[in-house]
Motif scaffolding. Structure first.
Motif, PDB file in Angstrom:
ATOM      1  N   THR A  10      48.352  69.991  53.984  1.00 31.27           N
ATOM      2  CA  THR A  10      48.095  71.132  53.118  1.00 31.27           C
ATOM      3  C   THR A  10      48.460  72.414  53.841  1.00 31.27           C
ATOM      4  N   CYS A  11      48.834  73.397  53.054  1.00 30.86           N
ATOM      5  CA  CYS A  11      49.131  74.735  53.560  1.00 30.86           C
ATOM      6  C   CYS A  11      48.248  75.711  52.805  1.00 30.86           C
ATOM      7  N   GLU A  12      47.421  76.457  53.529  1.00 29.84           N
ATOM      8  CA  GLU A  12      46.452  77.366  52.888  1.00 29.84           C
ATOM      9  C   GLU A  12      45.626  76.620  51.836  1.00 29.84           C
ATOM     10  N   TYR A  13      45.085  75.486  52.210  1.00 27.92           N
ATOM     11  CA  TYR A  13      44.207  74.645  51.397  1.00 27.92           C
ATOM     12  C   TYR A  13      44.936  73.856  50.299  1.00 27.92           C
ATOM     13  N   ARG A  14      46.233  74.120  50.069  1.00 31.31           N
ATOM     14  CA  ARG A  14      46.920  73.534  48.926  1.00 31.31           C
ATOM     15  C   ARG A  14      48.013  72.557  49.365  1.00 31.31           C
ATOM     16  N   THR A  15      48.320  71.634  48.475  1.00 32.31           N
ATOM     17  CA  THR A  15      49.403  70.698  48.702  1.00 32.31           C
ATOM     18  C   THR A  15      50.691  71.287  48.149  1.00 32.31           C
ATOM     19  N   ASN A  16      51.694  71.472  48.999  1.00 39.96           N
ATOM     20  CA  ASN A  16      53.012  71.999  48.597  1.00 39.96           C
ATOM     21  C   ASN A  16      52.886  73.245  47.722  1.00 39.96           C
ATOM     22  N   PRO A  17      52.228  74.276  48.223  1.00 39.89           N
ATOM     23  CA  PRO A  17      51.965  75.448  47.380  1.00 39.89           C
ATOM     24  C   PRO A  17      53.238  76.232  47.051  1.00 39.89           C
ATOM     25  N   LEU A  18      53.269  76.748  45.841  1.00 39.11           N
ATOM     26  CA  LEU A  18      54.367  77.571  45.354  1.00 39.11           C
ATOM     27  C   LEU A  18      53.880  79.010  45.225  1.00 39.11           C
ATOM     28  N   GLY A  19      54.568  79.928  45.883  1.00 38.96           N
ATOM     29  CA  GLY A  19      54.254  81.340  45.703  1.00 38.96           C
ATOM     30  C   GLY A  19      53.122  81.847  46.558  1.00 38.96           C
ATOM     31  N   ILE A  20      53.082  81.493  47.849  1.00 37.72           N
ATOM     32  CA  ILE A  20      52.030  82.023  48.706  1.00 37.72           C
ATOM     33  C   ILE A  20      52.475  83.377  49.255  1.00 37.72           C
ATOM     34  N   GLY A  21      51.505  84.250  49.455  1.00 35.72           N
ATOM     35  CA  GLY A  21      51.790  85.580  49.980  1.00 35.72           C
ATOM     36  C   GLY A  21      51.311  85.762  51.398  1.00 35.72           C
ATOM     37  N   VAL A  22      50.961  84.670  52.047  1.00 31.25           N
ATOM     38  CA  VAL A  22      50.447  84.729  53.419  1.00 31.25           C
ATOM     39  C   VAL A  22      51.631  84.754  54.379  1.00 31.25           C
ATOM     40  N   ARG A  23      51.666  85.729  55.221  1.00 35.08           N
ATOM     41  CA  ARG A  23      52.803  85.869  56.133  1.00 35.08           C
ATOM     42  C   ARG A  23      52.729  84.902  57.303  1.00 35.08           C
ATOM     43  N   ARG A  24      51.523  84.513  57.669  1.00 36.77           N
ATOM     44  CA  ARG A  24      51.361  83.528  58.735  1.00 36.77           C
ATOM     45  C   ARG A  24      50.488  82.400  58.186  1.00 36.77           C
ATOM     46  N   PRO A  25      51.087  81.526  57.406  1.00 40.92           N
ATOM     47  CA  PRO A  25      50.294  80.467  56.756  1.00 40.92           C
ATOM     48  C   PRO A  25      49.673  79.519  57.778  1.00 40.92           C
ATOM     49  N   ARG A  26      48.642  78.809  57.306  1.00 40.49           N
ATOM     50  CA  ARG A  26      47.913  77.864  58.147  1.00 40.49           C
ATOM     51  C   ARG A  26      48.060  76.456  57.581  1.00 40.49           C
ATOM     52  N   PHE A  27      48.196  75.519  58.490  1.00 39.99           N
ATOM     53  CA  PHE A  27      48.489  74.133  58.121  1.00 39.99           C
ATOM     54  C   PHE A  27      47.310  73.231  58.504  1.00 39.99           C
ATOM     55  N   SER A  28      47.075  72.241  57.660  1.00 37.62           N
ATOM     56  CA  SER A  28      46.018  71.255  57.923  1.00 37.62           C
ATOM     57  C   SER A  28      46.556  69.861  57.630  1.00 37.62           C
ATOM     58  N   TRP A  29      46.003  68.872  58.306  1.00 31.37           N
ATOM     59  CA  TRP A  29      46.386  67.483  58.084  1.00 31.37           C
ATOM     60  C   TRP A  29      45.224  66.575  58.460  1.00 31.37           C
ATOM     61  N   LYS A  30      45.312  65.336  58.018  1.00 36.17           N
ATOM     62  CA  LYS A  30      44.295  64.332  58.320  1.00 36.17           C
ATOM     63  C   LYS A  30      44.946  63.155  59.029  1.00 36.17           C
ATOM     64  N   LEU A  31      44.118  62.408  59.750  1.00 40.23           N
ATOM     65  CA  LEU A  31      44.586  61.245  60.494  1.00 40.23           C
ATOM     66  C   LEU A  31      43.913  59.978  59.974  1.00 40.23           C
ATOM     67  N   GLU A  32      44.645  58.892  60.006  1.00 38.25           N
ATOM     68  CA  GLU A  32      44.110  57.556  59.769  1.00 38.25           C
ATOM     69  C   GLU A  32      44.701  56.645  60.825  1.00 38.25           C
ATOM     70  N   GLY A  33      43.990  55.534  61.146  1.00 35.88           N
ATOM     71  CA  GLY A  33      44.560  54.791  62.245  1.00 35.88           C
ATOM     72  C   GLY A  33      44.068  53.407  62.534  1.00 35.88           C
ATOM     73  N   GLY A  34      43.232  52.804  61.718  1.00 36.22           N
ATOM     74  CA  GLY A  34      42.908  51.400  61.906  1.00 36.22           C
ATOM     75  C   GLY A  34      42.080  51.065  63.122  1.00 36.22           C
ATOM     76  N   ARG A  35      41.488  52.032  63.749  1.00 39.06           N
ATOM     77  CA  ARG A  35      40.558  51.745  64.839  1.00 39.06           C
ATOM     78  C   ARG A  35      39.469  52.801  64.838  1.00 39.06           C
ATOM     79  N   ARG A  36      38.407  52.519  65.551  1.00 36.42           N
ATOM     80  CA  ARG A  36      37.323  53.485  65.656  1.00 36.42           C
ATOM     81  C   ARG A  36      37.594  54.498  66.762  1.00 36.42           C
ATOM     82  N   GLY A  37      36.918  55.610  66.619  1.00 29.85           N
ATOM     83  CA  GLY A  37      36.927  56.599  67.693  1.00 29.85           C
ATOM     84  C   GLY A  37      38.231  57.346  67.857  1.00 29.85           C
ATOM     85  N   ILE A  38      38.980  57.555  66.771  1.00 33.13           N
ATOM     86  CA  ILE A  38      40.258  58.256  66.887  1.00 33.13           C
ATOM     87  C   ILE A  38      40.028  59.748  67.099  1.00 33.13           C
ATOM     88  N   LEU A  39      40.640  60.286  68.121  1.00 32.34           N
ATOM     89  CA  LEU A  39      40.631  61.721  68.367  1.00 32.34           C
ATOM     90  C   LEU A  39      42.057  62.178  68.610  1.00 32.34           C
TER      91      LEU A  39
END
Length: 964
Positions: A10-39
């Motif tokens: 996601t970028c600025e909380y949204r998936t593939n956002p159209l028309g953002i006005g943020v000059r320095r956008p922020r990115f987020s992501w999630k992890l999955e991995g088939g084992r416990r204790g992933i960091l």
């Protein structure tokens, strides 16, 4: 070992956002991995041009040793306007695995004011009355060359609008551009219309209604709060494969007319005359020679901001469950749910047939539809048929709050249910939370809370969706925001609203009662504190430091405003305050509860100064953190000196006084005494509350936090008035404004202020998530990066509960069940987070994880970092993954044996009952007596009773002994 996966970019909380006005956008992501204790150990972000060539990226962060995966800021060169970018992220976890995400995109909008070439337009005043009630139609024909690569429209309105290209609706968004503080900020929207254009002749059309801009909003019902002329602004950019560009913009060459919407306002509804439809009006080739010219008007451009909030959409459709005729003879539909949105219907009727829909929330005691609580709002939709076969209609420029619909003028004797559908409308926030348990009444309460939030989060956090109000009350928003953010992703929603709050804040730091400000008044304690509480809560839930920094000056201005009031800078004893609004201990004829206003105001002063100090610390403003930390300490001391006696009791005997002292950590060493006294007050009142808007949200929380979770549970499960389940017993499907909106005899509390969809008391949802189900975050780490899982169970009153919350890191789940003394707790912790799990009543020796005994040997299953015995049970430190804990509970529920059972025996004796009536008259005519009579001896023994009640029982016993 399964592969590591990077997902949900996601970028600025949204998936593939159209028309953002943020000059320095922020990115987020999630992890999955088939084992416990992933960091996550490290990440590498890359941003490329639209062609996705990551061999020549615009920015590459390189490998960054960090566990951050939420709102990570872009660090490259300045982004260009109207440009699509492609980004991806590679991560490494603590097991040395690496994974790269699939590409995601974001697209910027007009980043510079100078890029606007369009003019504000409206129908020429010489041809169409600017003050007409009818909605405007605006259109423009244009030609397009072949080979369109991309086309974007940037549009907004002074009013609300629908946008069409070549006869097709451009978007499913409703009520755009939303409601902001229009004199300071007006959102514009970005639309991808590439697929709607064709080579040759094209047309664009704008349907323009009053909306919030020109409707009579607020208590004075004054039109033209922001301006007396509706207008539209649009810029269409067409980019061709050959690299050339063309632009179509609003100017005086556009054509204008009125159409079938002859009237529309927010409060009163809409009138639509289908005979006035202009078929094909937004299509190429439409003959508009008889249309009026448009004219440009001078409206500000520097207030334009790109879309910030989630847009309003139709998110669900529901069918009516019944048609009936009332005793008064009205034909009424029952939607089965108090909802917000509109009715869409299909009818076949002769031309000129007038169908009227009047919307209401409840029926009166006689079964007639009740409009009294709407006050001046009409909530009426009128449709006039054109008589050309089947016609389908739903209002465009309003929204309505209702469960029941009175239908007049429908052809035929009955209303066919399949002809009607309810379209639920609200800001389209992704749902992130849920709660359920073994008591279906509580499950209905949870549904009511979420329906109430949906119905009242229509671009602003409104107080009610049906009457002539629907305003963004600051007090309601701040008490409910924590529950709101458990239920739905409210990051963009509150970002937009808080920017309006900051814009409307007075020069002296005062905060209006409502945002946007269309009411007369400002700066009540508990209401103005939204300036501090809301940005801090958004930071706590999402780790959004940028919003916190952006709002910091507003937060500080509010605290300094309080500090400047009166002669004592550490107390707040002046000015107007709503106090503990609609508390049940209010004097007759008053809405303000009995808790002294200076106590409420000073308590909130202390709380806001504390949060301001913490915000300063988070933002690295160490000097101000110390300054406001000192202010907080002095306000706390002043509160104690004034409102807590030398023996450690609250000077004010109200429930809310006790609640606020405990909730805001003002009691110090007196906290145990004050908590015990609060517990006594609740039990003495037959497990009923007397709190209002400010006391209720914290009531169960402080009881649970101070060892009285059993009392909190009995409050929750109280189905007599007053209590959360009382409205459930009356068939409520949303939260009520008043505990007795409908009284036991079926009459109403009042016509004046009696919303049946008013989310404030739904703030109990936060406690249900955090304490009953046990899903909480560590107080020192924001954003659910570090979790605290500690279910307090149901005090023996529930056998199971489960909850989930979709955090920025992934889905968190907790579930527990109890069978006798056997306890099972299941948790699911998302990757890149850790958790402390506290298992109440457990012992290490009897604990099993995933069916395997833990024992005392210190060998733990994968993902479990440590296990330790504590005075509460067992604490386990765990990493990500799913875990099943099971154990035999020891002393799980606290027992307090009292003379309750003796009182129950007394109430079976007529002579004794007379004595009880003399000494304890409050029991009679209240649910307390029924509680005592219907509870088992064991329940009474476990729940006990207050010191005051015990003393009264002893007096009854003494009197009976003397009579003998």
């Amino acid at each position: 070992m399964a592969n590591l996966i990077v997902t949900d970019l996601t970028c600025e909380y949204r998936t593939n956002p159209l028309g953002i006005g943020v000059r320095r956008p922020r990115f987020s992501w999630k992890l999955e991995g088939g084992r416990r204790g992933i960091l996550q150990q490290a990440y590498r972000l890359a941003v490329a041009a639209e062609d996705g060539d990551f061999d020549r990226p615009i920015w590459d962060s390189g490998r960054v040793e960090s566990g951050e995966s939420v709102l990570v800021e872009y660090g490259g060169p300045e982004l260009a306007s109207r440009t699509k970018y492609v980004w991806r992220v590679k991560v490494w976890d603590d097991a040395g695995r690496e994974a790269a995400s699939e590409p995601a995109v974001f697209e910027t909008t007009l980043l510079e004011l100078s890029e606007w070439r369009a003019s504000w337009i409206t129908p020429a005043a010489s041809a169409i009355d600017p003050q007409t009630d009818a909605a405007f139609l605006l259109r423009k024909s244009f030609r397009v060359k072949g080979g369109v690569k991309a086309a974007r429209i940037y549009a907004t309105a002074a009013g609300v609008y629908e946008l069409y290209v070549n006869g097709q609706r451009v978007s499913d968004e409703e009520l755009s551009p939303g409601w902001t503080s229009y004199q300071y900020r007006l959102q514009y929207q970005t639309y991808d219309v590439t697929e709607l254009l064709k080579s040759g002749d094209n047309a664009v059309g704008i349907h323009l209604g009053d909306g919030w801009y020109r409707s009579g909003m607020g208590f004075e019902q004054l039109n033209y709060k922001y301006g007396d002329r509706r207008a539209a602004l649009l810029q269409l950019h067409i980019r061709y494969e050959d690299g050339t560009e063309e632009m179509v913009a609003t100017d005086a060459s556009w054509r204008a007319a009125t159409g079938p919407v002859t009237y529309s306002t927010i409060y009163n509804g809409e009138t639509y005359d289908a005979r006035l439809e202009r078929k094909g009006w937004s299509e190429a080739g439409y003959a508009d020679d008889d249309w009026a010219p448009a004219e440009t008007i001078d409206l500000p451009m520097d207030i334009l901001v790109p879309q910030e909030n989630w847009p309003v959409r139709v998110t669900e459709t529901i069918r009516p469950i019944a048609f009936f005729v009332t005793p008064a003879g009205d034909k009424v539909l029952d939607m089965g749910q108090n909802m917000v949105g509109r009715i869409r219907f299909t009818v076949e009727a002769p031309a000129g047939t007038t169908i009227v829909l009047r919307h209401a929330e409840v029926l009166d005691k006689d079964g007639n539809i009740y409009f009294g609580n709407l006050r001046f709002a009409k909530q009426t939709v009128t449709y006039i048929a054109k008589g050309e076969g089947k016609e389908t209609y739903a209002p465009r420029f309003t929204f309505l709050g209702f469960r029941y619909v009175k239908v007049e003028g429908w052809p035929g004797d009955e209303l066919p249910l399949d002809a009607f559908v309810g379209e639920v409308m609200h800001s389209d926030m992704p749902r992130t939370g849920d709660f359920s348990c073994s008591d279906e009444r509580v499950n209905q309460l949870q549904r009511n809370i979420q329906w109430g939030q949906r119905g009242n989060f229509v671009d602003v956090p409104t107080d009610c969706p049906q009457r002539d109000e629907r305003l963004g009350w600051t007090g309601d928003a701040q008490v409910f925001i924590a529950t709101a953010l458990y239920n739905f992703n409210g990051g963009p929603f509150f970002t937009k609203w808080l920017r309006d709050l900051k814009a409307e804040q007075r020069a002296d730091g005062g905060v209006p009662f409502v945002i946007p400000d269309v009411a007369d008044g400002h700066s009540s304690s508990g209401w103005g504190d939204a300036a501090v509480i809301c940005p801090w809560t958004v930071y706590r839930y999402y780790g959004d430091r940028r919003l916190l920094a952006e709002q910091y000056d507003s937060m500080k201005a509010w605290v300094e405003y309080i500090r400047a009031q009166g002669d004592n800078e550490y107390m707040w004893e002046t000015g107007f305050h709503f106090g503990d609004w609609v508390a049940l201990d209010a004097k007759e004829g008053s809405y303000v509860g009995a808790t002294p206003l200076p106590l409420v105001a000073t308590a909130y002063y202390a709380y806001s100064s504390r949060l301001l100090s913490e915000a300063a610390r988070v933002l690295g403003r160490d000097d101000e953190a110390a300054k406001y930390g000192e202010l907080h300490a002095r306000v706390v001391q002043a509160f104690r000196d004034e409102f807590i006696t030398k023996t450690g009791r609250m000077a004010s005997p109200t429930q809310t006084a006790h609640v606020l002292a405990l909730a805001f950590d003002l009691a110090g060493d007196a906290a145990p005494r004050i908590a015990r006294d609060l517990n006594d007050l609740i039990i003495e009142n037959g497990y009923h509350l007397t709190t209002g808007f400010l006391g209720t949200p914290y009531l169960c929380m402080v009881l649970s936090d101070h060892g009285y979770h059993d009392t909190a549970m009995r409050l929750l499960l109280q189905d007599g008035y007053p209590g959360w389940l009382y409205s459930i017993s009356k068939g409520a499907t949303t939260i009520w404004e008043h505990w007795d909106g409908i009284k036991p005899d079926g009459t109403f509390w009042s016509d004046d202020m009696n919303s049946f969809n008013h989310y404030a008391y739904g703030a109990v949802g936060e406690w249900m998530y955090r304490k009953v189900a046990g899903l909480d975050m560590d107080g020192a780490v924001p954003g659910f990066k570090r979790l605290h899982i500690e279910p307090l169970f149901g005090a023996g009153l529930l056998s199971r509960a489960k909850t989930s919350h979709l955090s920025m890191y992934g889905k968190i789940e907790t579930a527990w069940s109890i069978d006798g003394n056997r306890v099972q707790v299941q948790v699911s912790i998302p990757a890149n987070t850790t958790a402390r799990v506290v298992l109440r009543g457990a012992a290490v020796e009897g604990l099993s994880i995933d069916g395997q005994p833990v024992g005392a040997g210190g060998s733990y299953p994968a993902g479990v970092q440590s296990i330790a015995a504590t005075d509460r049970g067992v604490e386990a430190e765990i990493g990500s993954g799913e875990y099943r804990f099971a154990y035999e509970a020891v002393n799980l529920f606290r027992k307090r044996y009292t003379t309750s059972s003796r009182l129950l025996e007394l109430l079976t004796d007529e002579r004794a009952e007379r004595a009880v009536r003399r000494h304890m008259p409050h029991l009679f005519g209240s649910p307390s007596l029924n509680f005592l009579r219907t509870s088992t001896l064991r329940e009474l023994a476990e729940n006990g009773m207050s010191r005051v009640t015990r003393e009264m029982v002893e007096r009854v016993l003494e009197e009976l002994a003397e009579e003998k």
